[in-house]
Design an enzyme around this catalytic site. Structure first.
Site, PDB file in Angstrom:
ATOM      1  N   ARG A 121     -31.831  16.240 -39.003  1.00  0.00           N
ATOM      2  CA  ARG A 121     -31.202  16.471 -37.568  1.00  0.00           C
ATOM      3  C   ARG A 121     -31.267  18.128 -37.406  1.00  0.00           C
ATOM      4  O   ARG A 121     -30.326  18.487 -36.990  1.00  0.00           O
ATOM      5  CB  ARG A 121     -29.936  16.001 -37.444  1.00  0.00           C
ATOM      6  CG  ARG A 121     -29.703  14.445 -37.665  1.00  0.00           C
ATOM      7  CD  ARG A 121     -30.249  14.029 -36.176  1.00  0.00           C
ATOM      8  NE  ARG A 121     -30.184  12.375 -36.537  1.00  0.00           N
ATOM      9  CZ  ARG A 121     -30.924  11.561 -36.942  1.00  0.00           C
ATOM     10  NH1 ARG A 121     -32.324  12.462 -37.250  1.00  0.00           N
ATOM     11  NH2 ARG A 121     -31.033  10.286 -37.054  1.00  0.00           N
ATOM     12  N   SER A 137     -23.813   9.709 -32.538  1.00  0.00           N
ATOM     13  CA  SER A 137     -23.105   9.837 -33.823  1.00  0.00           C
ATOM     14  C   SER A 137     -22.334  11.323 -34.004  1.00  0.00           C
ATOM     15  O   SER A 137     -23.164  12.333 -33.717  1.00  0.00           O
ATOM     16  CB  SER A 137     -23.998   9.774 -34.985  1.00  0.00           C
ATOM     17  OG  SER A 137     -24.575   8.542 -34.970  1.00  0.00           O
ATOM     18  N   GLU A 195     -22.582  16.745 -36.757  1.00  0.00           N
ATOM     19  CA  GLU A 195     -23.813  16.250 -35.982  1.00  0.00           C
ATOM     20  C   GLU A 195     -23.888  16.883 -34.658  1.00  0.00           C
ATOM     21  O   GLU A 195     -24.922  17.761 -34.343  1.00  0.00           O
ATOM     22  CB  GLU A 195     -24.526  15.015 -35.978  1.00  0.00           C
ATOM     23  CG  GLU A 195     -25.793  14.738 -35.336  1.00  0.00           C
ATOM     24  CD  GLU A 195     -26.620  13.410 -35.622  1.00  0.00           C
ATOM     25  OE1 GLU A 195     -26.193  12.949 -36.838  1.00  0.00           O
ATOM     26  OE2 GLU A 195     -27.194  13.065 -34.658  1.00  0.00           O
TER      27      GLU A 195
HETATM   28  C1  LIG Z   1     -25.569   7.081 -26.583  1.00  0.00           C
HETATM   29  C2  LIG Z   1     -26.395   8.005 -27.464  1.00  0.00           C
HETATM   30  C3  LIG Z   1     -27.075   7.630 -28.637  1.00  0.00           C
HETATM   31  C4  LIG Z   1     -27.815   8.604 -29.520  1.00  0.00           C
HETATM   32  N1  LIG Z   1     -28.659   8.110 -30.311  1.00  0.00           N
HETATM   33  C5  LIG Z   1     -29.277   9.100 -31.061  1.00  0.00           C
HETATM   34  C6  LIG Z   1     -29.937   8.639 -32.028  1.00  0.00           C
HETATM   35  O1  LIG Z   1     -30.545   7.389 -32.410  1.00  0.00           O
HETATM   36  N2  LIG Z   1     -30.631   9.602 -32.980  1.00  0.00           N
HETATM   37  C7  LIG Z   1     -30.457  10.976 -32.595  1.00  0.00           C
HETATM   38  O2  LIG Z   1     -30.886  11.771 -33.460  1.00  0.00           O
HETATM   39  N3  LIG Z   1     -29.338  11.248 -31.826  1.00  0.00           N
HETATM   40  C8  LIG Z   1     -28.938  10.299 -30.745  1.00  0.00           C
HETATM   41  N4  LIG Z   1     -28.013  10.897 -30.055  1.00  0.00           N
HETATM   42  C9  LIG Z   1     -27.873  12.261 -29.848  1.00  0.00           C
HETATM   43  C10 LIG Z   1     -28.746  12.924 -28.799  1.00  0.00           C
HETATM   44  O3  LIG Z   1     -29.081  12.195 -27.807  1.00  0.00           O
HETATM   45  C11 LIG Z   1     -29.911  13.888 -29.420  1.00  0.00           C
HETATM   46  O4  LIG Z   1     -29.496  14.614 -30.672  1.00  0.00           O
HETATM   47  C12 LIG Z   1     -30.868  14.192 -28.490  1.00  0.00           C
HETATM   48  O5  LIG Z   1     -32.041  14.807 -29.338  1.00  0.00           O
HETATM   49  C13 LIG Z   1     -30.092  15.448 -28.039  1.00  0.00           C
HETATM   50  O6  LIG Z   1     -31.145  16.013 -26.645  1.00  0.00           O
HETATM   51  P1  LIG Z   1     -30.414  17.099 -25.601  1.00  0.00           P
HETATM   52  O7  LIG Z   1     -31.743  17.227 -24.927  1.00  0.00           O
HETATM   53  O8  LIG Z   1     -29.402  15.971 -24.842  1.00  0.00           O
HETATM   54  O9  LIG Z   1     -29.865  18.142 -26.355  1.00  0.00           O
HETATM   55  P2  LIG Z   1     -28.533  18.856 -25.977  1.00  0.00           P
HETATM   56  O10 LIG Z   1     -27.426  18.084 -26.370  1.00  0.00           O
HETATM   57  O11 LIG Z   1     -28.513  19.362 -24.760  1.00  0.00           O
HETATM   58  O12 LIG Z   1     -28.653  20.187 -27.005  1.00  0.00           O
HETATM   59  C14 LIG Z   1     -28.647  19.718 -28.502  1.00  0.00           C
HETATM   60  C15 LIG Z   1     -29.058  21.008 -29.337  1.00  0.00           C
HETATM   61  O13 LIG Z   1     -30.379  21.302 -29.035  1.00  0.00           O
HETATM   62  C16 LIG Z   1     -30.389  22.754 -28.407  1.00  0.00           C
HETATM   63  N5  LIG Z   1     -31.633  22.600 -27.359  1.00  0.00           N
HETATM   64  C17 LIG Z   1     -31.732  21.741 -26.402  1.00  0.00           C
HETATM   65  N6  LIG Z   1     -32.844  22.090 -25.721  1.00  0.00           N
HETATM   66  C18 LIG Z   1     -33.659  23.249 -26.469  1.00  0.00           C
HETATM   67  C19 LIG Z   1     -34.667  23.767 -26.273  1.00  0.00           C
HETATM   68  N7  LIG Z   1     -35.703  23.555 -25.202  1.00  0.00           N
HETATM   69  N8  LIG Z   1     -34.962  24.904 -27.077  1.00  0.00           N
HETATM   70  C20 LIG Z   1     -34.037  25.220 -28.004  1.00  0.00           C
HETATM   71  N9  LIG Z   1     -32.825  24.470 -28.268  1.00  0.00           N
HETATM   72  C21 LIG Z   1     -32.852  23.420 -27.536  1.00  0.00           C
HETATM   73  C22 LIG Z   1     -29.203  22.931 -27.752  1.00  0.00           C
HETATM   74  O14 LIG Z   1     -29.076  24.494 -27.823  1.00  0.00           O
HETATM   75  C23 LIG Z   1     -28.150  22.272 -28.775  1.00  0.00           C
HETATM   76  O15 LIG Z   1     -28.039  23.158 -29.924  1.00  0.00           O
HETATM   77  C24 LIG Z   1     -27.473  10.019 -29.099  1.00  0.00           C
HETATM   78  C25 LIG Z   1     -26.670  10.345 -28.199  1.00  0.00           C
HETATM   79  C26 LIG Z   1     -25.848   9.340 -27.367  1.00  0.00           C
HETATM   80  C27 LIG Z   1     -25.098   9.804 -26.364  1.00  0.00           C
END
Ligand SMILES: Cc1cc2nc3c(=O)[nH]c(=O)nc-3n(C[C@H](O)[C@H](O)[C@H](O)COP(=O)(O)OP(=O)(O)OC[C@H]3O[C@@H](n4cnc5c(N)ncnc54)[C@H](O)[C@@H]3O)c2cc1C
Length: 285
Positions: A154, A203, A273
């Site tokens: 992660r 999570s 996380e």
């Molecule tokens: C219902 C549900 C199920 C999920 N299941 C999983 C799963 O199975 N596995 C899993 O790993 N995660 C899961 N997640 C968590 C989440 O969806 C993941 O971590 C996802 O990759 C986050 O992406 P995001 O675009 O929403 O990032 P954000 O939440 O917007 O950002 C997350 C982090 O990444 C950084 N970031 C975002 N974009 C960039 C960029 N372009 N450059 C630099 N930094 C950046 C942000 O600053 C922050 O620190 C789940 C979430 C939900 C709500």
């Protein structure tokens, strides 16, 4: 920020910026640096807990200008960081390319998934990456191959001031109907075990080595426990639900309570996380 996070919490951001391309992004990064202003990269906000006091400085979203996707050659896809994982998975399936079905159902962007090294069902995004492109803290673009990318559980351990702008994925030739069947089976497994349709951020804690945060939380008797309008999910103990009108503080305090109870019952220190950002939420420990 409550309109930009899946937890549906978070106060105001001072400024939201949507750069249209790499040149604009570079200018924004330099401008903010010159003004001494911090910024937060926002994907889909599906792994973020933003404080009720909100964010000072700028929030940068790549959802407008970085949603490109194309077949680079037979087995490789180039895509932008602002693209949603759902679009990516569907595009790959439509081209009979297999290897990223596990990303379906993760409600994030490519940029967020790379930053978090998102994973599910025994795979992580790093397994299918050939290279990642970044804008560095001066706004200059660089492309780094997988062998030089410090991915871990992660985490992509690069300079936190870097911005992910896109990546190249290497997949395998597959059969579209089998790929789509696999996507459906993952969706069923998620629906059975996760509180989908609720305001959560997936999570909240990382799994400690050799164990599962959800199991430890359940064993500590924390399933269903409330703090204000935040609740430990009955369906999956490592999910916290905003049951309607929760504050970021409710969620944060519930996370602290859960971690304290788990420590008390198992001696294991859970590590968040979700990324806790913004003014006002005290240090985690
Ligand atoms: C219902 C549900 C199920 C999920 N299941 C999983 C799963 O199975 N596995 C899993 O790993 N995660 C899961 N997640 C968590 C989440 O969806 C993941 O971590 C996802 O990759 C986050 O992406 P995001 O675009 O929403 O990032 P954000 O939440 O917007 O950002 C997350 C982090 O990444 C950084 N970031 C975002 N974009 C960039 C960029 N372009 N450059 C630099 N930094 C950046 C942000 O600053 C922050 O620190 C789940 C979430 C939900 C709500």
């Amino acid at each position: 920020m409550s309109g930009h996070t899946t937890f549906k919490v978070g106060g105001k951001a001072d400024l939201m910026v949507y750069p249209g391309d790499a040149e604009e992004l570079g200018k924004v990064i330099c401008m903010l640096k010159d003004e001494g202003l911090p910024f937060l990269m926002l994907g889909s906000g599906s792994n973020l807990l933003v404080s009720d006091e909100g964010l000072r400085g700028a929030v940068i979203s790549l959802k407008e200008g970085f949603r490109n996707i194309e077949i680079a050659d037979e087995l490789t896809i180039d895509c932008g960081a602002g693209l949603s994982l759902g679009v990516l998975v569907n595009f790959a399936a439509g081209h009979a390319l297999s290897g990223i079905e596990f990303l379906s159902g993760i409600p994030g962007t490519v940029g967020g998934a790379l930053w978090m090294n998102a994973g599910a069902f025994g795979s992580e995004i790093k397994d299918v990456i050939a290279s990642v492109s970044f804008a560095d803290s001066n706004g200059d673009l660089k492309n780094i191959g997988i062998n030089d990318l410090p991915f871990s559980y992660r985490k992509l351990d690069v300079d936190p001031r870097c911005v992910v702008t896109g990546c190249r994925l290497v997949l395998e030739k597959g059969d579209e109907s089998i790929i789509r069947e696999k996507i459906r089976s993952y969706a069923t497994r998620r629906a059975e075990s996760q509180p989908l349709g609720r305001a959560t951020a997936g999570s909240v804690f990382k799994n400690p080595p050799g164990d599962f945060a959800g199991r430890l939380i359940e064993d500590a008797g924390m399933k269903g426990v409330h703090m204000g309008k935040a609740k430990v999910s009955e369906k999956h103990a490592n999910f916290i639900e905003n049951t309607g009108g929760a504050s970021a503080r409710d969620i944060f305090e519930l996370m602290r309570k859960v971690a304290a109870k788990v420590f008390e019952s198992s001696g294991i220190q859970l590590e968040p996380e979700v990324k806790i950002v913004g003014e006002g939420l005290g240090p985690w420990q």
